[in-house]
Design a protein around this motif. Structure first.
Motif, PDB file in Angstrom:
ATOM      1  N   ALA A 140      15.361  17.835  24.681  1.00 21.72           N
ATOM      2  CA  ALA A 140      15.710  19.293  24.615  1.00 21.72           C
ATOM      3  C   ALA A 140      16.195  19.892  26.436  1.00 21.72           C
ATOM      4  N   LEU A 141      15.510  19.256  27.318  1.00 22.54           N
ATOM      5  CA  LEU A 141      15.374  19.819  28.581  1.00 22.54           C
ATOM      6  C   LEU A 141      16.574  18.808  28.575  1.00 22.54           C
ATOM      7  N   SER A 142      17.477  18.156  28.259  1.00 19.87           N
ATOM      8  CA  SER A 142      19.025  17.567  29.719  1.00 19.87           C
ATOM      9  C   SER A 142      19.903  18.937  28.950  1.00 19.87           C
ATOM     10  N   MET A 143      19.230  20.030  27.794  1.00 18.02           N
ATOM     11  CA  MET A 143      19.733  21.101  27.739  1.00 18.02           C
ATOM     12  C   MET A 143      19.902  22.148  28.898  1.00 18.02           C
ATOM     13  N   THR A 144      18.205  22.058  29.018  1.00 14.15           N
ATOM     14  CA  THR A 144      18.576  23.148  30.064  1.00 14.15           C
ATOM     15  C   THR A 144      18.850  22.719  31.353  1.00 14.15           C
ATOM     16  N   LEU A 145      18.272  21.340  31.541  1.00 16.97           N
ATOM     17  CA  LEU A 145      18.857  20.634  33.125  1.00 16.97           C
ATOM     18  C   LEU A 145      19.842  21.484  33.247  1.00 16.97           C
ATOM     19  N   ALA A 146      21.202  21.158  31.936  1.00 17.09           N
ATOM     20  CA  ALA A 146      22.495  21.444  31.591  1.00 17.09           C
ATOM     21  C   ALA A 146      23.081  22.904  32.471  1.00 17.09           C
ATOM     22  N   THR A 147      21.823  23.440  31.667  1.00 18.87           N
ATOM     23  CA  THR A 147      22.043  24.994  31.596  1.00 18.87           C
ATOM     24  C   THR A 147      22.226  25.911  33.523  1.00 18.87           C
ATOM     25  N   ALA A 148      21.295  24.251  34.334  1.00 15.24           N
ATOM     26  CA  ALA A 148      21.008  25.033  35.220  1.00 15.24           C
ATOM     27  C   ALA A 148      22.192  24.459  36.415  1.00 15.24           C
ATOM     28  N   ILE A 149      22.155  23.070  35.717  1.00  9.05           N
ATOM     29  CA  ILE A 149      23.277  22.397  37.097  1.00  9.05           C
ATOM     30  C   ILE A 149      25.018  22.521  37.091  1.00  9.05           C
ATOM     31  N   GLY A 150      25.322  22.852  35.867  1.00 13.73           N
ATOM     32  CA  GLY A 150      26.361  23.147  35.434  1.00 13.73           C
ATOM     33  C   GLY A 150      27.691  24.083  36.008  1.00 13.73           C
ATOM     34  N   PRO A 151      26.536  25.420  35.544  1.00 12.18           N
ATOM     35  CA  PRO A 151      27.534  26.530  35.926  1.00 12.18           C
ATOM     36  C   PRO A 151      26.807  26.579  38.069  1.00 12.18           C
ATOM     37  N   PHE A 152      26.308  25.835  38.479  1.00 12.21           N
ATOM     38  CA  PHE A 152      26.505  25.643  39.982  1.00 12.21           C
ATOM     39  C   PHE A 152      27.726  24.516  40.408  1.00 12.21           C
ATOM     40  N   ILE A 153      27.466  23.026  39.756  1.00 15.50           N
ATOM     41  CA  ILE A 153      28.525  23.006  39.938  1.00 15.50           C
ATOM     42  C   ILE A 153      30.373  23.424  39.537  1.00 15.50           C
ATOM     43  N   GLY A 154      29.917  23.255  39.046  1.00 15.13           N
ATOM     44  CA  GLY A 154      31.682  24.002  37.814  1.00 15.13           C
ATOM     45  C   GLY A 154      31.900  26.022  39.033  1.00 15.13           C
ATOM     46  N   ILE A 155      30.547  26.480  40.199  1.00 13.99           N
ATOM     47  CA  ILE A 155      31.261  27.106  40.609  1.00 13.99           C
ATOM     48  C   ILE A 155      31.511  26.661  42.270  1.00 13.99           C
ATOM     49  N   PHE A 156      30.443  25.734  42.805  1.00 14.70           N
ATOM     50  CA  PHE A 156      31.265  25.192  44.036  1.00 14.70           C
ATOM     51  C   PHE A 156      32.278  23.584  43.698  1.00 14.70           C
ATOM     52  N   ILE A 157      33.135  23.747  42.952  1.00 15.15           N
ATOM     53  CA  ILE A 157      34.261  23.501  42.345  1.00 15.15           C
ATOM     54  C   ILE A 157      35.267  24.217  42.438  1.00 15.15           C
ATOM     55  N   LEU A 158      35.050  25.560  41.928  1.00 18.17           N
ATOM     56  CA  LEU A 158      35.977  26.514  41.796  1.00 18.17           C
ATOM     57  C   LEU A 158      36.547  27.182  43.321  1.00 18.17           C
ATOM     58  N   GLU A 159      35.188  27.397  44.742  1.00 17.13           N
ATOM     59  CA  GLU A 159      35.145  27.513  45.515  1.00 17.13           C
ATOM     60  C   GLU A 159      35.824  26.662  46.397  1.00 17.13           C
ATOM     61  N   ASN A 160      35.503  25.370  46.154  1.00 19.21           N
ATOM     62  CA  ASN A 160      35.865  23.890  47.235  1.00 19.21           C
ATOM     63  C   ASN A 160      37.349  23.374  46.642  1.00 19.21           C
ATOM     64  N   PHE A 161      37.865  23.095  45.705  1.00 15.32           N
ATOM     65  CA  PHE A 161      38.932  22.518  45.041  1.00 15.32           C
ATOM     66  C   PHE A 161      39.398  23.474  44.289  1.00 15.32           C
ATOM     67  N   HIS A 162      40.874  22.942  43.819  1.00 11.62           N
ATOM     68  CA  HIS A 162      42.171  22.443  42.535  1.00 11.62           C
ATOM     69  C   HIS A 162      41.055  22.696  41.523  1.00 11.62           C
ATOM     70  N   PHE A 163      41.476  23.707  40.287  1.00  9.94           N
ATOM     71  CA  PHE A 163      41.182  24.527  39.298  1.00  9.94           C
ATOM     72  C   PHE A 163      40.718  23.156  38.331  1.00  9.94           C
ATOM     73  N   ASN A 164      42.118  22.171  38.614  1.00 14.59           N
ATOM     74  CA  ASN A 164      42.328  20.715  37.418  1.00 14.59           C
ATOM     75  C   ASN A 164      41.465  20.185  38.284  1.00 14.59           C
ATOM     76  N   ALA A 165      40.025  20.232  39.183  1.00 16.63           N
ATOM     77  CA  ALA A 165      39.030  19.384  39.469  1.00 16.63           C
ATOM     78  C   ALA A 165      38.560  20.068  38.864  1.00 16.63           C
ATOM     79  N   ILE A 166      37.884  20.675  37.736  1.00 14.56           N
ATOM     80  CA  ILE A 166      37.501  20.853  36.646  1.00 14.56           C
ATOM     81  C   ILE A 166      37.203  20.339  36.058  1.00 14.56           C
ATOM     82  N   PHE A 167      38.422  20.529  35.161  1.00 10.44           N
ATOM     83  CA  PHE A 167      38.853  19.659  33.976  1.00 10.44           C
ATOM     84  C   PHE A 167      39.021  17.899  34.193  1.00 10.44           C
ATOM     85  N   VAL A 168      39.384  17.588  35.658  1.00 13.15           N
ATOM     86  CA  VAL A 168      39.266  16.744  35.997  1.00 13.15           C
ATOM     87  C   VAL A 168      37.853  15.769  35.803  1.00 13.15           C
TER      88      VAL A 168
END
Length: 394
Positions: A140-168
């Motif tokens: 379950a900790l793998s899910m918990t870590l994903a809840t913290a890391i996922g949004p952080f990575i998503g927002i970082f890519i959104l602010e610094n790269f093209h949206f397709n980078a998220i899909f990649v």
């Protein structure tokens, strides 16, 4: 007596698979609404639907995955779900309208629901019975870590790269999951003719594991309470001028679970589920009440730590119980039952709670949710606790 080995190759692999799949889920949940708004001019309501409609697909995926996981094969179900997610990840690159995006979000959720049911079922098989609570806790900790890391990575890519980078990035994560899934060893369960006959047809018992429902109902209430934190924390922090601290809320939440998991998981196995589940409920309700009074960043982060220990510990413990009470050939159904009901709690929570916010405000909402969490104590006693020995073998 030497402890049975928990950190085997298969346990690490299935936990990693789950982490990468959950990472893509949370990453897209916080960014796809922006994509719908910027690329298709969708309004706030429609953009939100582009994010949440994923859950509808996941719900159907869990229902069908739970029913057919043993007859079709656990590893095959896992690979099927991941293949569907890969196809969906490729479709994100195809130019199209809002309707295509919505349909693809449902397809992505469907694949995720199938794969998620498989990972939850397979992990129960590879964990030694004497370390069930500890193993499910780390899974379950793998899910918990994903809840913290996922949004952080998503927002970082959104602010610094093209949206397709998220899909990649999402496609790479799912391909890694596919490779690990091919390499993992899964011991399939062969159903007896009586068990096959029992699983035929479309009666309710073929989609829901009855023995797992009581503990799952309590978990659903806790999920309902926590959904208010997921959905409205940003608005609440902005209203109370603690947005800087809110940026670290889920990091503290994840850190609290990470620190407490070795203790809570081990105590679950040594002293029984009730030993950790009652204190977890108390931490959850305290966290909600403290959150309702979070006028400073420090108080907000204290609430985050308590919610991490409370909600994180309770949900992993409840999942372990839901799986352990089911017969071996119905573990897949128990897994899907747990996630179907808790997903419903997470899904309907924001809608119902949003109706009260204009009248009671965010502070009042978290007080109400704290009161709801108090109700989990008698529910825990009557639906599960009073019928459970102090120490159980899981």
């Amino acid at each position: 007596m030497e402890k049975e080995k928990l950190w085997t190759k298969d346990f690490i692999s299935i936990t990693s698979i789950n982490f990468f799949l959950m990472l893509t889920f949370y990453l897209l949940m916080v960014t796809i609404s922006v994509f719908a708004s910027e690329h298709f001019g969708a309004n706030e309501s429609t953009s939100g639907l582009a994010s949440s409609i994923f859950v509808i697909g996941a719900l159907f995926g869990r229902i069908l995955g739970g029913k057919y996981i043993n007859s079709f094969g656990r590893k095959k179900i896992l690979l099927l779900g991941i293949f569907i997610m890969i196809i969906s990840s490729i479709i994100y690159f195809i130019p199209g309208g809002l309707s295509l995006l919505m349909a693809n979000r449902v397809l992505h959720g469907f694949g995720f629901g199938i794969a998620g049911t498989a990972t939850g079922t397979i992990v129960a098989q590879v964990i030694p019975s004497s370390r069930n609570g500890e193993g499910i806790g780390y899974f379950a900790l793998s899910m918990t870590l994903a809840t913290a890391i996922g949004p952080f990575i998503g927002i970082f890519i959104l602010e610094n790269f093209h949206f397709n980078a998220i899909f990649v990035f999402c496609l790479i994560c799912i391909v890694i999951s596919l490779i690990l899934s091919i390499l993992i060893h899964v011991q399939e369960i062969k159903l007896t003719p009586d068990q096959l006959a029992e699983m035929n047809g479309f009666k309710l018992s073929n989609f829901i594991e009855r023995k797992s429902v009581p503990i799952t109902l309590i978990a659903t209430v806790t999920a309902f309470c926590y959904s208010g934190v997921l959905s409205f924390l940003t608005f609440y922090a902005k209203e109370n001028h603690v947005t800087e601290a809110a940026a670290y809320f889920f990091v503290v939440y994840a850190a609290a679970i990470l620190v407490s998991r070795p203790f809570t998981g081990r105590q679950f196995d040594l002293k029984g589920p009730n030993f950790v589940m009652y204190p977890a409920i108390i931490c959850l309700l305290l966290g909600l009440f403290i959150l309702s009074q979070s006028e400073t960043g420090l108080v907000l982060l204290v609430a985050g730590a308590l919610l991490g220990i409370g909600y994180g510990t309770y949900m992993s413990s409840a999942q372990a119980v839901a799986i352990s009470v089911a017969p071996p050939h119905r573990v897949g159904l128990a897994t899907s039952t747990f996630f179907i009901l808790t997903d419903i709690g997470l899904g309907i929570g924001p809608f119902i709670q949003g109706l009260f916010i204009p009248s009671v405000g965010y502070n009042g909402l978290y007080v109400i949710l704290g009161i709801c969490a108090i109700l989990c104590l008698p529910l825990q006693h009557f639906l599960y606790g009073k019928n459970t020995p102090k120490k159980e073998k899981y």
